[in-house]
Design an enzyme around this catalytic site. Structure first.
Site, PDB file in Angstrom:
ATOM      1  N   SER A  49      -2.685  74.863 -44.579  1.00  0.00           N
ATOM      2  CA  SER A  49      -1.630  75.646 -43.937  1.00  0.00           C
ATOM      3  C   SER A  49      -0.448  75.960 -44.843  1.00  0.00           C
ATOM      4  O   SER A  49       0.458  76.683 -44.433  1.00  0.00           O
ATOM      5  CB  SER A  49      -1.135  74.919 -42.684  1.00  0.00           C
ATOM      6  OG  SER A  49      -0.586  73.664 -43.016  1.00  0.00           O
ATOM      7  N   LYS A 100       5.322  71.600 -35.853  1.00  0.00           N
ATOM      8  CA  LYS A 100       5.899  72.250 -37.034  1.00  0.00           C
ATOM      9  C   LYS A 100       7.174  73.005 -36.683  1.00  0.00           C
ATOM     10  O   LYS A 100       8.159  72.984 -37.436  1.00  0.00           O
ATOM     11  CB  LYS A 100       4.872  73.194 -37.651  1.00  0.00           C
ATOM     12  CG  LYS A 100       3.672  72.494 -38.254  1.00  0.00           C
ATOM     13  CD  LYS A 100       2.651  73.492 -38.767  1.00  0.00           C
ATOM     14  CE  LYS A 100       1.439  72.786 -39.376  1.00  0.00           C
ATOM     15  NZ  LYS A 100       0.419  73.740 -39.855  1.00  0.00           N
ATOM     16  N   THR A 136       3.073  55.150 -24.349  1.00  0.00           N
ATOM     17  CA  THR A 136       2.858  53.904 -23.610  1.00  0.00           C
ATOM     18  C   THR A 136       3.644  53.892 -22.307  1.00  0.00           C
ATOM     19  O   THR A 136       3.140  53.458 -21.260  1.00  0.00           O
ATOM     20  CB  THR A 136       3.259  52.704 -24.480  1.00  0.00           C
ATOM     21  OG1 THR A 136       2.485  52.714 -25.690  1.00  0.00           O
ATOM     22  CG2 THR A 136       3.010  51.397 -23.747  1.00  0.00           C
ATOM     23  N   GLY A 169      -0.019  61.926 -29.740  1.00  0.00           N
ATOM     24  CA  GLY A 169       1.272  62.411 -30.186  1.00  0.00           C
ATOM     25  C   GLY A 169       1.883  61.480 -31.212  1.00  0.00           C
ATOM     26  O   GLY A 169       1.397  60.373 -31.438  1.00  0.00           O
ATOM     27  N   PRO A 170       2.968  61.893 -31.833  1.00  0.00           N
ATOM     28  CA  PRO A 170       3.631  61.055 -32.848  1.00  0.00           C
ATOM     29  C   PRO A 170       4.252  59.818 -32.224  1.00  0.00           C
ATOM     30  O   PRO A 170       4.435  59.748 -30.996  1.00  0.00           O
ATOM     31  CB  PRO A 170       4.705  61.993 -33.433  1.00  0.00           C
ATOM     32  CG  PRO A 170       4.910  63.027 -32.385  1.00  0.00           C
ATOM     33  CD  PRO A 170       3.613  63.197 -31.676  1.00  0.00           C
ATOM     34  N   PRO A 171       4.604  58.822 -33.036  1.00  0.00           N
ATOM     35  CA  PRO A 171       5.203  57.596 -32.499  1.00  0.00           C
ATOM     36  C   PRO A 171       6.549  57.875 -31.829  1.00  0.00           C
ATOM     37  O   PRO A 171       7.305  58.751 -32.256  1.00  0.00           O
ATOM     38  CB  PRO A 171       5.374  56.712 -33.736  1.00  0.00           C
ATOM     39  CG  PRO A 171       4.428  57.261 -34.748  1.00  0.00           C
ATOM     40  CD  PRO A 171       4.352  58.722 -34.488  1.00  0.00           C
TER      41      PRO A 171
END
Length: 657
Positions: A561, A604, A246, A239-241
């Site tokens: 896309s 998105k 964590t 996934g994104p930061p």
């Protein structure tokens, strides 16, 4: 009488030579006194010289009798010269033999004698620490529950250490290796707390939202509970930061009662970082896997391999390949670190990994992991996360209390909408930290309570970074919003097309990749094939140039896309029909105008919601992905499923000019 003179000179020469030989011979043996050498050298009578030398050199009685029976002085001198010459040669041969014998004495024998001497000295001084240390190490090796191979290696190094000088570098290497083996957590485990109810409470306590992710982790734990162990595969959180990858791994450790250890793989290029260095190298040490287990002190921790998608490789080896053995349940029970040089059981470790994207993870490594995708957060989820977790955390870190600083929900919503445009919550936490610091200054200056509401946000932070102006939402010609996926979450792209008199050239700018350029050409060919239906003059392509641009030109962009969006932007520019700016779209286009399915729907769609879009267009084949979207996002967005370009044109482009 010349004959007599010659004999006298020859005798004198022989006597002189005899004296020199005797001096050399006498110096080789300590039994001869200096007075004897002086007496021989100072004697003038030749017969006396012969008798003195013969008495001290000749030990055999027969040799002495033979000398006395010789009536000629000259012959007696010759006999003594031969005797001394032979003795000197014998001495040289003996010396040579002694040198060869001593040169064959090995270093170990010399070291043995030296050690014995050192022991004697230490005994006299009352110092015998080395022997005690070796005995203590031997006892520890016997009592430590290591496997047979490791024990054999430890014994071998201990034997080597006992034969090595204590202060030598080799002794230090052997001692460090033995101590490393003893420090490893052989058969030391924490007891798993296999309670699904407790695990659910821990996950709910530590994380808001991420319902599907938490459900997947509970399933993972449930399987481990049924099996009686947690060898249920390796989880990879993608996934994104800032979305909590964590912290989820830490929650799993807390839920199962295991210790937690983490290793960052970002930028690791050296295979030795994973598998360690050979002991023959100067400064060698175990790899990070063994080192982390040694630090946490148990064989079954939750071991997080962070940023596994950013691992590299160069001339120093391929760390990803070194991880294959560690992450393969069929092999990791006999994992061998180069430094340890003995099997070590990693099968009890609960490995988890994190990544921003699976694209850069090597296929063999990815095949060993169970991927769980984490999308971004909705504004409502960010609000709840801020109130439940981020704000209390920042108050504590800045030495504040809830009574000293009070923040309203509308203030947090203002920060979310005006100061952050991210999938995660890291920037939101930084903004809350900034507010806490400014509140701390006011409290030190005399204020008792600081109230933070929407009205004071701009004063405490800075002018709004993201403005939702109505100007940007007005329909425009040649401008269409596309949706994109990045490693940092979803994003919106403005596709801009300008038509101008020319010779039919197409310019593509904005740091576009090859796939995106191909999408633009495909859309252009589709439009040309249906020019009459779109009301475009067939001569338009000969007399006009098209310039297709995607802003933020320094940022690389690629992927198929944006095909539908490019097609609509070109039709808008060619026909003069205005395009809605509150609509965003995604989808790959074919030469027949069909909309093909794409990936990253959730990211998105959340990006469209963050940017204040009202309508989202996506291929009909992606209908199955809508179930992953939060309910509040589905209520705010008008999501339209399209099969082809015609449907998109009717929804986005206005009729006429």
């Amino acid at each position: 009488m010349p004959m007599s003179g010659d004999i006298s000179l020859k005798t004198q020469a022989q006597i002189r030579f005899l004296k020199k030989l005797f001096s050399r011979y006498a110096k080789l043996y300590p039994d001869f006194s200096g007075e004897l050498i002086q007496a021989v050298n100072g004697e003038k009578d030749h017969s006396t010289v012969v008798n003195l030398i013969a008495a001290n050199v000749m030990e055999n009685l027969d040799d002495k009798m033979r000398l006395l029976e010789t009536d000629s002085l000259q012959n007696q001198i010759d006999i003594l010269i031969d005797t001394l010459t032979n003795e000197l040669k014998l001495f040289e041969i003996e010396s040579s033999i002694q040198k060869r014998v001593f040169s064959k004495v090995s270093f170990d024998q010399k070291a043995y004698f030296l050690r014995e001497q050192m022991k004697a000295i230490k005994n006299e001084l009352g110092e015998d620490d080395d022997d005690d240390d070796l005995a203590e190490l031997s006892e520890k090796i016997d009592s430590t529950p290591m496997n047979d191979e490791a024990r054999a290696q430890a014994k071998r190094e201990l034997t080597k250490l006992s034969h090595t000088a204590p202060g030598s570098p080799e002794a230090s290497v052997s001692r460090n290796y033995i101590q490393c083996l003893l420090d490893l957590p052989w058969e030391k485990n924490t007891r798993d707390q296999l309670d699904l109810t407790r695990a659910r409470k821990v996950l709910e306590r530590d994380h808001f939202g991420l319902e599907k992710v938490k459900q997947r982790i509970l399933e993972y734990l449930a399987v481990g509970m049924l099996k009686g162990n947690m060898h249920a595969g390796i989880l990879c959180l993608v996934g994104p930061p800032g979305v909590g990858k964590t912290s989820i791994a830490m929650s799993v450790a807390s839920a199962t009662g295991r210790k937690f250890t983490r290793m960052s793989l970002g930028g690791v290029h050296d295979e030795a970082e994973i598998r360690g260095h050979r002991r023959t190298y100067l400064g060698s040490m175990p790899g990070k896997l063994i080192s982390n287990l040694k630090k946490c002190g148990v064989m079954n921790p939750v071991f997080l391999l962070d940023e596994i998608d950013k691992i590299g490789s160069d001339y120093r080896g391929d760390p990803a390949s070194a991880l294959l053995e560690a992450l393969d349940p069929e092999q990791n029970s006999t994992f061998e670190d180069h430094y340890i040089d003995a099997p070590f059981d990693l099968s009890q470790v609960l490995f988890m990994t994190t990544a921003n994207s699976v694209e850069t993870i090597p296929a063999p490594l990815l095949d060993r992991m169970d991927v769980i995708h984490l999308g971004g957060y909705t504004p409502n989820e960010k609000l709840e996360i801020a109130l439940r977790h981020l704000w209390p955390k920042q108050l504590k870190e800045n030495g504040l209390t809830r009574s000293q600083v009070r923040i309203r929900r509308d203030a947090i919503n203002e920060i979310i909408s005006g100061y952050t445009r991210e999938a995660g919550v890291r920037e939101l936490e930084r903004q809350l930290a900034s507010i806490c610091r400014k509140a701390a200054v006011k409290i030190i200056e005399g204020e008792t309570t600081v109230n933070v509401n929407k009205a004071v946000i701009e004063e405490m932070l800075r002018p709004r970074l993201y403005l939702d102006t109505q100007h940007d939402k007005q329909p425009q010609v040649g401008v269409v919003n596309a949706l994109a996926w990045t490693n940092y979450g979803g994003d919106t792209l403005s596709i801009q097309v300008a038509a101008m008199p020319g010779k039919g050239n197409i310019d593509l700018t904005g740091c576009l990749g090859d796939v995106m350029k191909e999408s633009a050409r495909t859309a252009h060919s589709y439009i040309r094939s249906r020019s009459a239906e779109f009301g475009i003059d067939p001569e338009f392509y000969k007399n006009h140039d098209l310039h297709i641009h995607v802003p933020e030109g320094a940022t690389p962009k690629d992927g198929p896309s944006a095909g539908i969006a490019m097609c609509l932007a070109m039709v808008s520019a060619m026909t003069g029909r205005r395009a809605r700016q509150d609509a965003a779209m995604t989808g790959e286009i074919t030469l027949t105008g069909r909309a093909l399915a794409i990936g990253g729907v959730k990211e998105k769609t959340l990006a469209a919601d963050r940017m204040g879009m009202k309508m989202v267009l996506m291929p009909r084949d992606n209908e199955k992905d809508l179930r992953d979207l939060p309910e509040d996002v589905l209520k705010r967005l008008d999501i339209r499923l399209i099969s082809n370009v015609d449907e998109a044109l009717r929804l986005v482009l206005a009729e006429g000019k």
